[in-house]
Design a protein around this motif. Structure first.
Motif, PDB file in Angstrom:
ATOM      1  N   SER A  19       0.855  -1.181   0.000  1.00  0.00           N
ATOM      2  CA  SER A  19       0.000   0.000   0.000  1.00  0.00           C
ATOM      3  C   SER A  19       0.887   1.226   0.000  1.00  0.00           C
ATOM      4  O   SER A  19       2.084   1.151   0.276  1.00  0.00           O
ATOM      5  N   GLY A  20       0.283   2.361  -0.309  1.00  0.00           N
ATOM      6  CA  GLY A  20       1.044   3.592  -0.329  1.00  0.00           C
ATOM      7  C   GLY A  20       0.141   4.791  -0.168  1.00  0.00           C
ATOM      8  O   GLY A  20      -1.085   4.675  -0.236  1.00  0.00           O
ATOM      9  N   GLN A  21       0.779   5.934   0.049  1.00  0.00           N
ATOM     10  CA  GLN A  21       0.026   7.172   0.234  1.00  0.00           C
ATOM     11  C   GLN A  21       0.918   8.369  -0.019  1.00  0.00           C
ATOM     12  O   GLN A  21       2.149   8.272   0.012  1.00  0.00           O
ATOM     13  N   GLY A  57      -1.375  11.872   3.347  1.00  0.00           N
ATOM     14  CA  GLY A  57      -2.278  10.739   3.525  1.00  0.00           C
ATOM     15  C   GLY A  57      -3.633  10.897   2.864  1.00  0.00           C
ATOM     16  O   GLY A  57      -4.481  10.012   2.960  1.00  0.00           O
ATOM     17  N   ARG A 106      -4.554   7.615  -1.165  1.00  0.00           N
ATOM     18  CA  ARG A 106      -4.059   6.292  -0.771  1.00  0.00           C
ATOM     19  C   ARG A 106      -4.400   5.268  -1.839  1.00  0.00           C
ATOM     20  O   ARG A 106      -5.425   5.379  -2.510  1.00  0.00           O
ATOM     21  N   SER A 141      -3.507   0.844  -3.149  1.00  0.00           N
ATOM     22  CA  SER A 141      -2.938  -0.466  -2.819  1.00  0.00           C
ATOM     23  C   SER A 141      -2.575  -1.203  -4.094  1.00  0.00           C
ATOM     24  O   SER A 141      -3.121  -0.928  -5.169  1.00  0.00           O
ATOM     25  N   ASP A 156       4.430   2.109   1.495  1.00  0.00           N
ATOM     26  CA  ASP A 156       4.549   1.987   2.948  1.00  0.00           C
ATOM     27  C   ASP A 156       5.379   0.778   3.384  1.00  0.00           C
ATOM     28  O   ASP A 156       5.526   0.551   4.582  1.00  0.00           O
TER      29      ASP A 156
END
Length: 104
Positions: free
Chosen positions: A3-5, A9, A12, A14, A97
């Protein structure tokens, strides 16, 4: 699997796969986009990419040549984008992440 952002935030996403291939681009556009000597990214198939939140916060900027930069309108982080007319998404690795195993 991953996942990432963006920095704040708001955006977001995935990935259904763990990235295995990475590249650095040193072209003038990528250097200007990042403010350093390169960008570091991966590509994933569109079917393995999913927005989780914040698509409405994304702003897109394009050059007439077709170069595109999508970024969070709140914090300015470059975010993933669909790679032109292909079935792939371009993913900036700094947004992920998870720790990645990158071999040289």
């Amino acid at each position: 699997m991953a996942s990432g952002q963006c920095l704040c935030g708001a955006v977001r996403f995935s990935l259904g796969v763990e990235p295995r291939f990475f590249y650095r681009c040193h072209c003038t556009l990528c250097r200007k986009q990042t403010g350093v000597g390169h960008n570091l990214a991966t590509l994933v198939k569109a079917r393995d990419f999913r927005w989780e939140e914040g698509q409405g916060a994304i702003t897109s900027w394009r050059k007439t040549s077709g170069y595109r930069n999508d970024f969070c309108s709140q914090c300015g982080s470059t975010v993933p984008n669909a790679l032109r007319e292909t079935p792939y998404f371009w993913i900036p690795l700094g947004l992920l992440d998870v720790e990645l195993s990158m071999e040289c």
